[in-house]
Design a protein around this motif. Structure first.
Motif, PDB file in Angstrom:
ATOM      1  N   PHE A 181       0.799  -1.226   0.000  1.00 48.32           N
ATOM      2  CA  PHE A 181       0.000   0.000   0.000  1.00 48.32           C
ATOM      3  C   PHE A 181       0.833   1.279   0.000  1.00 48.32           C
ATOM      4  O   PHE A 181       0.294   2.364  -0.197  1.00 48.32           O
ATOM      5  N   GLY A 182       2.121   1.161   0.294  1.00 44.89           N
ATOM      6  CA  GLY A 182       2.984   2.333   0.348  1.00 44.89           C
ATOM      7  C   GLY A 182       2.788   3.175   1.594  1.00 44.89           C
ATOM      8  O   GLY A 182       3.281   4.304   1.673  1.00 44.89           O
ATOM      9  N   ARG A 183       2.074   2.636   2.559  1.00 49.58           N
ATOM     10  CA  ARG A 183       1.838   3.349   3.819  1.00 49.58           C
ATOM     11  C   ARG A 183       1.405   2.342   4.878  1.00 49.58           C
ATOM     12  O   ARG A 183       1.032   1.206   4.551  1.00 49.58           O
ATOM     13  N   LEU A 184       1.436   2.778   6.136  1.00 50.26           N
ATOM     14  CA  LEU A 184       0.901   1.963   7.220  1.00 50.26           C
ATOM     15  C   LEU A 184      -0.577   2.267   7.371  1.00 50.26           C
ATOM     16  O   LEU A 184      -0.982   3.431   7.332  1.00 50.26           O
ATOM     17  N   LEU A 210      -7.757  -1.773  -1.696  1.00 52.04           N
ATOM     18  CA  LEU A 210      -8.451  -3.055  -1.705  1.00 52.04           C
ATOM     19  C   LEU A 210      -8.116  -3.832  -2.983  1.00 52.04           C
ATOM     20  O   LEU A 210      -7.864  -5.039  -2.941  1.00 52.04           O
ATOM     21  N   ALA A 211      -8.047  -3.134  -4.104  1.00 43.99           N
ATOM     22  CA  ALA A 211      -7.648  -3.774  -5.363  1.00 43.99           C
ATOM     23  C   ALA A 211      -6.202  -4.267  -5.286  1.00 43.99           C
ATOM     24  O   ALA A 211      -5.882  -5.358  -5.795  1.00 43.99           O
ATOM     25  N   ALA A 212      -5.323  -3.519  -4.630  1.00 45.11           N
ATOM     26  CA  ALA A 212      -3.935  -3.948  -4.453  1.00 45.11           C
ATOM     27  C   ALA A 212      -3.873  -5.189  -3.569  1.00 45.11           C
ATOM     28  O   ALA A 212      -3.083  -6.109  -3.827  1.00 45.11           O
ATOM     29  N   VAL A 220      -8.894  -5.153  12.050  1.00 47.74           N
ATOM     30  CA  VAL A 220      -9.728  -4.603  10.980  1.00 47.74           C
ATOM     31  C   VAL A 220      -9.058  -3.306  10.531  1.00 47.74           C
ATOM     32  O   VAL A 220      -8.785  -2.420  11.334  1.00 47.74           O
ATOM     33  N   LEU A 221      -8.756  -3.258   9.234  1.00 46.66           N
ATOM     34  CA  LEU A 221      -7.978  -2.160   8.653  1.00 46.66           C
ATOM     35  C   LEU A 221      -8.856  -1.272   7.783  1.00 46.66           C
ATOM     36  O   LEU A 221      -9.743  -1.772   7.074  1.00 46.66           O
ATOM     37  N   GLU A 222      -8.601   0.014   7.815  1.00 51.39           N
ATOM     38  CA  GLU A 222      -9.288   0.963   6.935  1.00 51.39           C
ATOM     39  C   GLU A 222      -8.464   1.098   5.662  1.00 51.39           C
ATOM     40  O   GLU A 222      -7.282   1.429   5.709  1.00 51.39           O
ATOM     41  N   VAL A 223      -9.104   0.810   4.510  1.00 54.07           N
ATOM     42  CA  VAL A 223      -8.407   0.878   3.220  1.00 54.07           C
ATOM     43  C   VAL A 223      -9.251   1.672   2.223  1.00 54.07           C
ATOM     44  O   VAL A 223     -10.455   1.835   2.400  1.00 54.07           O
TER      45      VAL A 223
END
Length: 112
Positions: free
Chosen positions: A20-23, A80-82, A72-75
């Motif tokens: 994702f390139g981020r936390l 989500l596609a990645a 549970v992660l916020e994306v």
């Protein structure tokens, strides 16, 4: 913003940064009616690269006393596609679940 429940590698900082390139922001939660399970890794290159012989998985058992702990992660939709691209080679599919907190979330399960 979509939610994604992780019980495995997507909780790891290095994996999040790579995909994702981020936390990601997230909170602990549980997946009721499922139990932890393992899926053998058949690709020997993956075994050699990761040092692992199995992927983490969850299996639905429908028992109310059975739960899998995770985050549970916020994306975003793009993230989500990645995650779909990351999970696809291991034959995971994304399904919708209701977590112990009552939140609706996506989760990946092995689907050969």
């Amino acid at each position: 913003m979509p939610l994604l429940f992780s019980y495995g590698t997507l909780q790891q900082d290095d994996v999040q940064l790579s995909i994702f390139g981020r936390l990601l922001q997230g909170s602990k939660d549980q997946l009721p009616g499922f139990e932890p399970s393992l899926v053998p890794i058949e690709d020997q290159q993956v075994v050699a690269a990761t040092g692992r012989t199995h992927h983490a998985n969850v299996t639905f058992n429908g028992r109310h006393d059975s739960r899998v702990t995770g985050t549970v992660l916020e994306v975003t939709e793009t993230e989500l596609a990645a995650a779909d691209r990351f999970e696809h080679p291991a034959a995971y599919t994304r399904i919708t679940v209701t977590l112990a907190s009552g939140k609706q979330s996506w989760v990946y399960v092995h689907a050969p």
